[in-house]
Design a protein around this motif. Structure first.
Motif, PDB file in Angstrom:
ATOM      1  N   PHE A  93      -7.688   1.957  -5.613  1.00  0.00           N
ATOM      2  CA  PHE A  93      -7.922   2.798  -4.432  1.00  0.00           C
ATOM      3  C   PHE A  93      -7.519   4.241  -4.700  1.00  0.00           C
ATOM      4  O   PHE A  93      -6.564   4.509  -5.445  1.00  0.00           O
ATOM      5  CB  PHE A  93      -7.115   2.293  -3.234  1.00  0.00           C
ATOM      6  CG  PHE A  93      -7.618   1.002  -2.636  1.00  0.00           C
ATOM      7  CD1 PHE A  93      -8.966   0.802  -2.429  1.00  0.00           C
ATOM      8  CD2 PHE A  93      -6.729   0.019  -2.265  1.00  0.00           C
ATOM      9  CE1 PHE A  93      -9.430  -0.377  -1.871  1.00  0.00           C
ATOM     10  CE2 PHE A  93      -7.175  -1.170  -1.704  1.00  0.00           C
ATOM     11  CZ  PHE A  93      -8.534  -1.368  -1.502  1.00  0.00           C
TER      12      PHE A  93
ATOM     13  N   TYR B  25       0.830  -1.212   0.000  1.00  0.00           N
ATOM     14  CA  TYR B  25       0.000   0.000   0.000  1.00  0.00           C
ATOM     15  C   TYR B  25       0.859   1.255   0.000  1.00  0.00           C
ATOM     16  O   TYR B  25       0.475   2.271  -0.597  1.00  0.00           O
ATOM     17  CB  TYR B  25      -0.956  -0.044   1.195  1.00  0.00           C
ATOM     18  CG  TYR B  25      -1.890  -1.226   1.112  1.00  0.00           C
ATOM     19  CD1 TYR B  25      -2.991  -1.206   0.253  1.00  0.00           C
ATOM     20  CD2 TYR B  25      -1.638  -2.390   1.827  1.00  0.00           C
ATOM     21  CE1 TYR B  25      -3.827  -2.302   0.138  1.00  0.00           C
ATOM     22  CE2 TYR B  25      -2.472  -3.496   1.714  1.00  0.00           C
ATOM     23  CZ  TYR B  25      -3.555  -3.452   0.866  1.00  0.00           C
ATOM     24  OH  TYR B  25      -4.370  -4.543   0.733  1.00  0.00           O
TER      25      TYR B  25
ATOM     26  N   LEU C   3      -4.309   5.311   2.326  1.00  0.00           N
ATOM     27  CA  LEU C   3      -3.899   5.687   3.680  1.00  0.00           C
ATOM     28  C   LEU C   3      -4.719   4.933   4.720  1.00  0.00           C
ATOM     29  O   LEU C   3      -4.189   4.499   5.744  1.00  0.00           O
ATOM     30  CB  LEU C   3      -4.043   7.194   3.876  1.00  0.00           C
ATOM     31  CG  LEU C   3      -3.016   8.068   3.137  1.00  0.00           C
ATOM     32  CD1 LEU C   3      -3.387   9.540   3.250  1.00  0.00           C
ATOM     33  CD2 LEU C   3      -1.615   7.829   3.687  1.00  0.00           C
ATOM     34  N   ARG C   4      -6.025   4.777   4.457  1.00  0.00           N
ATOM     35  CA  ARG C   4      -6.856   4.018   5.391  1.00  0.00           C
ATOM     36  C   ARG C   4      -6.449   2.549   5.426  1.00  0.00           C
ATOM     37  O   ARG C   4      -6.482   1.909   6.489  1.00  0.00           O
ATOM     38  CB  ARG C   4      -8.331   4.163   5.009  1.00  0.00           C
ATOM     39  CG  ARG C   4      -8.930   5.507   5.388  1.00  0.00           C
ATOM     40  CD  ARG C   4     -10.447   5.462   5.408  1.00  0.00           C
ATOM     41  NE  ARG C   4     -10.993   5.313   4.052  1.00  0.00           N
ATOM     42  CZ  ARG C   4     -11.280   6.340   3.255  1.00  0.00           C
ATOM     43  NH1 ARG C   4     -11.082   7.587   3.667  1.00  0.00           N
ATOM     44  NH2 ARG C   4     -11.781   6.135   2.066  1.00  0.00           N
ATOM     45  N   ALA C   5      -6.045   2.017   4.284  1.00  0.00           N
ATOM     46  CA  ALA C   5      -5.569   0.630   4.250  1.00  0.00           C
ATOM     47  C   ALA C   5      -4.292   0.476   5.079  1.00  0.00           C
ATOM     48  O   ALA C   5      -4.131  -0.498   5.822  1.00  0.00           O
ATOM     49  CB  ALA C   5      -5.318   0.202   2.801  1.00  0.00           C
TER      50      ALA C   5
ATOM     51  N   THR D   7      -3.093  -0.925  12.590  1.00  0.00           N
ATOM     52  CA  THR D   7      -3.970  -1.261  13.722  1.00  0.00           C
ATOM     53  C   THR D   7      -3.906  -2.746  14.044  1.00  0.00           C
ATOM     54  O   THR D   7      -3.877  -3.139  15.221  1.00  0.00           O
ATOM     55  CB  THR D   7      -5.420  -0.853  13.407  1.00  0.00           C
ATOM     56  OG1 THR D   7      -5.474   0.560  13.206  1.00  0.00           O
ATOM     57  CG2 THR D   7      -6.357  -1.238  14.536  1.00  0.00           C
TER      58      THR D   7
ATOM     59  N   ASP E 205      -3.472   2.335   7.583  1.00  0.00           N
ATOM     60  CA  ASP E 205      -3.900   2.435   8.981  1.00  0.00           C
ATOM     61  C   ASP E 205      -4.465   1.106   9.472  1.00  0.00           C
ATOM     62  O   ASP E 205      -4.239   0.705  10.627  1.00  0.00           O
ATOM     63  CB  ASP E 205      -4.951   3.529   9.150  1.00  0.00           C
ATOM     64  CG  ASP E 205      -4.357   4.931   9.097  1.00  0.00           C
ATOM     65  OD1 ASP E 205      -3.131   5.050   9.281  1.00  0.00           O
ATOM     66  OD2 ASP E 205      -5.117   5.894   8.866  1.00  0.00           O
ATOM     67  N   ALA E 206      -5.197   0.411   8.614  1.00  0.00           N
ATOM     68  CA  ALA E 206      -5.787  -0.870   8.999  1.00  0.00           C
ATOM     69  C   ALA E 206      -4.706  -1.905   9.301  1.00  0.00           C
ATOM     70  O   ALA E 206      -4.809  -2.666  10.272  1.00  0.00           O
ATOM     71  CB  ALA E 206      -6.706  -1.380   7.885  1.00  0.00           C
TER      72      ALA E 206
ATOM     73  N   GLU F 285      -6.626   8.520  -0.450  1.00  0.00           N
ATOM     74  CA  GLU F 285      -7.211   8.486   0.896  1.00  0.00           C
ATOM     75  C   GLU F 285      -7.504   7.046   1.317  1.00  0.00           C
ATOM     76  O   GLU F 285      -7.288   6.663   2.473  1.00  0.00           O
ATOM     77  CB  GLU F 285      -8.504   9.309   0.935  1.00  0.00           C
ATOM     78  CG  GLU F 285      -8.305  10.814   0.768  1.00  0.00           C
ATOM     79  CD  GLU F 285      -8.035  11.210  -0.689  1.00  0.00           C
ATOM     80  OE1 GLU F 285      -8.257  10.377  -1.604  1.00  0.00           O
ATOM     81  OE2 GLU F 285      -7.576  12.349  -0.900  1.00  0.00           O
ATOM     82  N   GLN F 286      -8.002   6.241   0.395  1.00  0.00           N
ATOM     83  CA  GLN F 286      -8.284   4.840   0.703  1.00  0.00           C
ATOM     84  C   GLN F 286      -6.994   4.057   0.977  1.00  0.00           C
ATOM     85  O   GLN F 286      -6.972   3.159   1.822  1.00  0.00           O
ATOM     86  CB  GLN F 286      -9.060   4.195  -0.444  1.00  0.00           C
ATOM     87  CG  GLN F 286     -10.489   4.690  -0.563  1.00  0.00           C
ATOM     88  CD  GLN F 286     -11.169   4.183  -1.820  1.00  0.00           C
ATOM     89  OE1 GLN F 286     -10.551   4.055  -2.882  1.00  0.00           O
ATOM     90  NE2 GLN F 286     -12.472   3.898  -1.709  1.00  0.00           N
TER      91      GLN F 286
ATOM     92  N   SER G 179     -11.071  -4.564   5.707  1.00  0.00           N
ATOM     93  CA  SER G 179     -10.848  -3.155   5.327  1.00  0.00           C
ATOM     94  C   SER G 179      -9.987  -3.030   4.080  1.00  0.00           C
ATOM     95  O   SER G 179      -9.844  -1.917   3.547  1.00  0.00           O
ATOM     96  CB  SER G 179     -10.151  -2.423   6.485  1.00  0.00           C
ATOM     97  OG  SER G 179     -10.917  -2.459   7.662  1.00  0.00           O
TER      98      SER G 179
END
Length: 379
Positions: free
Chosen positions: A339, A309, A345-347, A353, A349-350, A342-343, A374
């Motif tokens: 993606f 990612y 970056l969320r990936a 996490t 983050d997932a 923004e998506q 996610s």
């Protein structure tokens, strides 16, 4: 040849340590080595120990240097836990060891490779030895960051910060030290993101390269809920298989050796109570070791997945940075096209996490399933 030859990309840190070897005024009794995984914290600590014990300040050739680097020197003790934590009993043993005078050298050196794994009680036990140090004992604690060590310990230690070495520096080390082909060394160093230990394994172990390729490929295949759950299970299965392969023979040998020491018959259907209790304690220790190994393999897989990612974001934003997964550009391109930035970056983050949850003792499969859901690609 010098003791610092394998401490790559750490010129500022080496300068601080060399000054301490030469100048007693720059020396102290406790050092804290921090840096990202693979930056060479324990390598730097062992090199420093060798330089302190060497009559020439770190020639790299004498007996003191060679045995200190190999952790076989009588006055160098290296503690590296294979469990999830360093317990208070181990810390108390270290405190007693620290009180002893050196056997043959100028210093007694105690290297704790996983100081971030000290339990709170274990750290408290070490604190007294750091507050009232023995005259010729030197502590070298290694951790990813200063925040991973309790404040009372880090406040009594001199901090040496290491940085991630360059891909080229790691590749050169693999070529020079391990005789790896230069193109393979570059691939391994890039894929390992300059983690020296992982790069060495990737360069020498085809199975590790296949495992990594399988994990990287997952990013381009997770579309449905079923595929997400399957990907999570695949990562756990890979980790469990690697753990079993790494520990099976070793566990059996440890059990046989314990029975031999206790004078027990390994073929007996039942054992005396004192033998059973010792075997049960060994099995608990082996289970803890296997749990840590499995989590470490899962974490390596997540780092590999995270790199996809990261590369997709670089590709999507045309940042111009080199790709970690140049050999899997097709996967990177597919993810980048699926993606938005923004998506992506969320990936990322997932994935981060999931790593944090597993580090906090959440069941790996549950954390991975939540993450994989996610990461699904749009249909």
């Amino acid at each position: 040849m010098s003791v610092w030859r394998d401490v790559i990309g750490q010129e500022a840190a080496v300068a601080v340590l060399e000054r301490a070897v030469r100048d007693p005024a720059s020396m102290t009794h406790a050092w804290l080595f921090t840096g990202p995984p693979g930056s060479g914290r324990s390598v730097a600590a062992r090199a420093f120990a060798a330089a302190l014990l060497c009559p020439q300040g770190g020639c790299g050739e004498c007996r003191e240097c060679r045995t200190a680097l190999d952790a076989t020197h009588a006055d160098v003790d290296v503690i590296a836990t294979e469990g999830l934590s360093i317990k208070v009993e181990q810390a108390r043993d270290l405190v007693q060891l620290a009180a002893h005078r050196p056997s043959v050298g100028r210093y007694r050196v105690i290297v704790v490779e996983d100081a971030d794994r000290l339990t709170e009680r274990a750290a408290d036990a070490l604190l007294k030895a750091l507050e009232e140090p023995a005259p010729r004992t030197v502590w070298m604690l290694c951790a990813p960051s200063v925040e991973d060590v309790i404040i009372t310990i880090r406040s009594r230690s001199r901090h040496v910060r290491l940085r991630t070495p360059s891909v080229e520096a790691v590749a050169d080390l693999l070529v020079r030290r391990d005789g790896v082909d230069h193109s393979m060394a570059l691939y391994a160093a890039r894929a390992a993101q300059s983690h020296v230990g992982l790069a060495r394994r990737l360069a020498r172990d085809e199975h590790a390269r296949i495992r990594r390729h399988d994990v990287v490929s997952m990013a381009g295949k997770i579309v449905s809920v079923g595929e997400a759950v399957g990907a999570a299970q695949d990562i756990v299965t890979i980790a469990q298989e690697e753990s079993a392969a790494a520990s099976g023979e070793r566990d059996a040998a440890e059990r046989a050796r314990l029975l031999e020491v206790l004078g027990a018959d390994p073929t007996a259907r039942t054992q005396p109570p004192h033998v059973r209790s010792q075997v049960a304690a060994l099995e608990r220790e082996q289970m803890t070791r296997a749990t840590r190994f499995t989590r470490d393999v899962v974490d390596r897989a997540l780092v590999d997945l995270l790199s996809v990612y990261r590369d997709a974001l670089v590709h999507r934003t045309r940042a111009g940075a080199a790709l970690v997964n140049e050999d899997s550009r097709a996967v990177v391109t597919r993810v980048a096209e699926a993606f938005t930035p923004e998506q992506l970056l969320r990936a990322m983050d997932a994935v981060g996490t999931a790593r944090e949850r597993i580090g906090a003792n959440v069941a790996p499969l549950l954390a991975l399933e939540a993450m994989a859901l996610s990461l699904r690609l749009p249909r």
